[in-house]
Design a protein around this motif. Structure first.
Motif, PDB file in Angstrom:
ATOM      1  N   ASP A 159      -0.923 -12.017  -4.288  1.00 16.35           N
ATOM      2  CA  ASP A 159      -1.289 -13.143  -5.161  1.00 16.35           C
ATOM      3  C   ASP A 159      -0.831 -14.460  -4.554  1.00 16.35           C
ATOM      4  N   CYS A 170      -7.798 -13.354  -9.488  1.00 15.31           N
ATOM      5  CA  CYS A 170      -6.397 -13.596  -9.865  1.00 15.31           C
ATOM      6  C   CYS A 170      -5.511 -12.355  -9.768  1.00 15.31           C
ATOM      7  N   THR A 171      -6.088 -11.151  -9.629  1.00 11.56           N
ATOM      8  CA  THR A 171      -5.279  -9.934  -9.442  1.00 11.56           C
ATOM      9  C   THR A 171      -5.822  -9.150  -8.260  1.00 11.56           C
ATOM     10  N   ARG A 216      -6.572  -6.068  -8.157  1.00 13.08           N
ATOM     11  CA  ARG A 216      -7.676  -5.201  -8.569  1.00 13.08           C
ATOM     12  C   ARG A 216      -8.993  -5.966  -8.568  1.00 13.08           C
ATOM     13  N   GLU A 217      -8.984  -7.149  -9.150  1.00 15.65           N
ATOM     14  CA  GLU A 217     -10.213  -7.944  -9.206  1.00 15.65           C
ATOM     15  C   GLU A 217     -10.620  -8.412  -7.810  1.00 15.65           C
TER      16      GLU A 217
END
Length: 441
Positions: free
Chosen positions: A250, A272-273, A275-276
């Motif tokens: 991040d 923002c993460t 995973r995303e």
């Protein structure tokens, strides 16, 4: 401190890349490795052998620090020498198929009969018990069978990794396995039998991150890892070259977005993460490639270093020899080979402490051996009398380098350290390393 495997004795009856890579690591960590070669020698001797000396560059690299004994294992005499060597070994390594190992006295049962304390390590193409068990295998075949070639090729079809990745990875696994087995022997006092199968090793290696949703049963999603599968994952083109950039956390992505003047992207739900970001990695890599083209490689390296983002220029093989970091850390060592002259070879990268390892000398041979270079030395250490050696040589069971006879006093090949009075060629310098039945506690 001394070398961590000093005093460990290895019989290496392997060829090509995989087994020899394993035993090269053991030799670099201090083991006394005797490489048993057939008449004609390891086939790798001839790869790139532009000088016609049977000392090609791959052989010079992967067989450093070993001693060569030339044995015809099709003869009773050759097998008798091998059995004596096995009886005095801590580790026996080969990459023979089961039927060949049985014929030559290198099956697990035969080795443990000769030496109940031995660690028997057999490299296989495929694990025993399956329908592929007796098939031949090489690196290319295993890259395909393990899924590596399909992943490497992506949507465009299967491709091989352009290095012998399977051979070397499986060789590393073998080195780790024999060291674990030695530790087990310290506890039990008994030998160990190890099978290191190429397919299973590489399948497990691949599946670590490529199994994806197939970790779950039934599958919860497709296999694969989106980041490494992205067609945009490649070194980025800059104004004047190429640069590998790896932005992962991040904090790193936030710093990158700020440095390109788009800090608001750090709050974008798609990014923002982790995973995303993984799900939208193609978009991010397209952005990265577009931004890299706006500055020179040097400008980007300076900026990314300020942001603590991993990056490196794309090196070539010749470029490794002038890389400032590898130069500063002494990665390459100069070896004055007795027959091939000056060589530059990669140094053992793992560092053991505290304190430096001793200089190479009588107990450490840095160069790859000539075919049969140590046949006399090793058979004498194993307890064979001169008359027995004479018979072995006459029958062809034991081979010597050209010009050597069974009673010849061989000239000592000297290196700069030898000139200081330390010979690494005479058996007298190898105290405690005679190849007789192991009595290691």
């Amino acid at each position: 401190m001394g070398y961590p495997l000093a005093g460990v004795r290895v019989v290496d009856v392997s060829s090509t890349f995989m087994g020899p890579y394993c035993t090269m690591l053991l030799a670099q960590w201090g083991a006394d490795v005797v490489k048993v070669e057939p008449p004609g020698g390891d086939v790798v001797r001839k790869i790139g052998d532009v000088r016609g000396t049977a000392m090609g560059p791959v052989f010079l690299n992967v067989n450093r620090g070993k001693r060569s004994v030339l044995l015809d294992l099709k003869q009773d005499g050759g097998r008798a020498v091998l059995e004596r060597l096995v009886a005095g070994a801590d580790i026996v390594v080969h990459n023979l198929r089961p039927d060949a190992a049985e014929r030559l006295g290198l099956s697990a049962d035969a080795v443990l009969r000769a030496n109940p304390r031995a660690v028997h390590c057999a490299f296989r193409g495929f694990a025993a018990g399956g329908p592929y068990a007796d098939r031949p295998a090489y690196d290319d075949v295993i890259q395909a069978a393990s899924g590596m070639a399909a992943v490497q090729g992506g949507a465009d079809g299967a491709e091989y990794v352009r290095t012998a990745a399977a051979d070397k990875i499986v060789g590393l696994m073998g080195a780790a396995a024999v060291l674990a087995a030695l530790r087990g022997r310290d506890t039990t006092g008994e030998g160990q039998v190890i099978e290191v199968p190429m397919l299973e090793t590489m399948a497990g290696f691949m599946l670590l991150e490529q199994q994806g949703g197939w970790v779950f049963d039934p599958p919860a999603g497709p296999p694969g890892y989106a980041r490494t599968a992205s067609p945009h994952r490649r070194p980025c083109r800059t104004k004047d070259g190429h640069l590998a950039v790896m932005i992962y956390t991040d904090a790193q992505w936030s710093a990158f977005f700020t440095c390109i003047g788009r800090p608001e992207l750090a709050d974008e739900p798609r990014y923002c993460t982790i995973r995303e970001r993984t799900e939208h990695i193609d978009e991010l890599y397209e952005l990265l490639n577009a931004e890299m083209a706006a500055r020179t490689t040097a400008e980007w390296l300076a900026e990314l270093e300020r942001q603590d983002i991993a990056a490196a220029p794309v090196n070539t093989v010749p470029g490794l020899f002038t890389d400032p970091h590898l130069t500063a850390t002494g990665f390459f060592e100069s070896v004055d080979h007795p027959t091939e002259g000056p060589l530059r070879l990669p140094r053992q990268p793992v560092r053991f402490g505290p304190g430096p390892l001793p200089e190479a000398g009588a107990e450490r041979t840095l160069y790859a051996p000539g075919l049969g270079e140590h046949s006399l030395e090793v058979t004498r250490e194993a307890g064979f009398e001169e008359a027995e050696i004479e018979r072995l040589v006459t029958s062809g069971a034991l081979g010597l380098p050209d010009g050597d006879g069974p009673t010849t006093t061989r000239p000592v090949r000297r290196t700069p350290r030898d000139e200081q009075g330390t010979s690494r060629s005479t058996p007298a310098t190898r105290t405690g390393r005679r190849w007789q039945t192991s009595t290691t506690p």
